[in-house]
Design an enzyme around this catalytic site. Structure first.
Site, short mmCIF file in Angstrom:
data_model
loop_
_atom_site.label_atom_id
_atom_site.label_comp_id
_atom_site.label_asym_id
_atom_site.label_seq_id
_atom_site.Cartn_x
_atom_site.Cartn_y
_atom_site.Cartn_z
N GLU A 42 24.92 18.92 13.01
CA GLU A 42 24.41 20.33 13.13
C GLU A 42 25.32 20.77 11.82
O GLU A 42 24.82 21.47 10.93
CB GLU A 42 24.69 21.18 14.11
N ARG A 51 16.80 24.36 14.97
CA ARG A 51 17.85 24.17 14.02
C ARG A 51 17.25 24.05 12.35
O ARG A 51 18.06 23.51 11.66
CB ARG A 51 18.73 23.15 14.32
N SER A 101 28.89 22.99 19.09
CA SER A 101 27.91 21.66 19.13
C SER A 101 27.88 21.01 17.76
O SER A 101 27.38 21.57 16.81
CB SER A 101 26.65 22.25 19.82
#
Length: 341
Positions: free
Chosen positions: A327, A161, A231
């Site tokens: 995120e 990520r 998510s």
């Protein structure tokens, strides 16, 4: 101050915030000239793709640039298919396109929301495949020089990520196109969860695509019905020793061994076993089917969502001694800010 342009239709959380001005760009040249002009004016600018990885905590006192550039060109050599894709293309539609063209390799990444231009920024990934595995190059507008530049996948500094676009090129680059490299000698990636039941010798790319779509549709709510950003938390990575200590206390803990010996924990499992699945705080909640997803239960503000996220982080840390990271990007009045709004 008046903020006449609503951002509610352009963020998948469905948060009701607005911006000072909005520009839609449909060509690469238009994207270049618009972003350079705004950058040189030193006014706040937000380049927005699908709005699926963002939480607005305030009205945005600047210009939102919506990237709607389209185009996919394909080529091949003896060993690979190559796709050059404009930043405004929808990611899932690209996955579908590649399958229909008999160019497999993206099927594990089906139904990930957002645009192609956003994919390299956080190195999107799912079911054992990350963008870095199939990325050939990334083209971007260097806002300081005004030039279009190209990085190889290695130069993008991809990690879980993470990428150079969240590091030293943050706020200095606008991604304009992405190149993908798909091996003709296709190998199924079946290591994760619902894909493990497939036979590697007989499974087809289409079967993997359909299974991934089925599982994601079951677990992830439709943003049009229940606002969300997919998510919300990264799966935390811990040392092997930490994992062994956790497993001794929580034998059912879910972890995936990493090539460097560390272990990636399932954040959804941690949240659920901290007692937070279905938990609500004001108008924001932890999804009842997938604890990794935070949802807008109706009229939630960005602050509501951030408060819930901070509560989840604190509770998981209290129970497991593991700190989760969010995120999505958190956007305030003049630009990106922290979760602690």
């Amino acid at each position: 101050m008046s903020f006449p342009y609503s951002l509610k239709p352009f963020n998948t959380f469905g948060v009701e915030q607005s911006c000072l001005s909005m520009i839609e760009v449909h060509s690469k040249a238009e994207l270049q000239s618009t972003c350079l002009s705004l950058y040189q004016s030193k006014r706040p600018m937000l380049v927005l793709g699908g709005g699926s990885n963002i939480v607005f905590t305030d009205d945005f006192n600047g210009t939102v640039v919506r990237v709607l550039t389209k185009g996919i060109s394909c080529s091949e050599d003896g060993t690979h298919f190559y796709l050059a894709v404009e930043a405004g293309e929808n990611w899932h539609e690209l996955v579908h396109f590649s399958l229909n063209q008999d160019m497999p390799g993206l099927e594990n990444l089906a139904l990930i929301p957002g645009t192609v231009g956003a994919a390299p920024i956080q190195n999107i990934g799912a079911y054992g495949v990350e963008l870095c595995d199939i990325c050939d190059w990334v083209e971007y507008l260097d806002l300081e020089s005004g030039n279009l530049l190209r990085l190889t996948a290695d130069e993008c500094e991809f990690a879980y990520r993470e990428s150079i676009f969240k590091g030293c090129l943050r706020d200095k680059a606008v991604i304009t196109a992405v190149g993908l490299r798909l091996p003709k000698a296709w190998q199924p990636k079946l290591a994760y969860g619902p894909l493990q039941s497939f036979n590697a010798e007989t499974v087809t790319p289409r079967e993997i695509f359909e299974r991934v779509c089925e599982v994601r549709s079951e677990k992830l709510p439709n943003p049009e019905e229940l606002g969300n950003a997919g998510s919300f938390f990264k799966n935390p990575i811990v040392s092997a020793a930490t994992y062994m200590q956790l497993a001794a206390h929580f034998p059912s803990i879910v972890g995936y061994a990493q090539p460097n010996g560390e272990v990636k924990l399932a954040a959804g499992w941690l949240i659920e076993h901290a007692g937070l699945k279905g938990f609500a705080l004001g108008n924001a909640g932890v999804h009842a089917k997938q604890a990794l997803v935070l949802v807008n239960l109706g009229h939630a503000t960005g602050q509501d969502i951030c408060r819930l996220a901070l509560h989840v982080i604190a509770r998981v840390n209290e129970v497991f001694g593991v700190k989760l990271e969010a995120e999505p990007r958190i956007m305030g009045l003049t630009g990106e800010t922290s979760l602690d709004v």
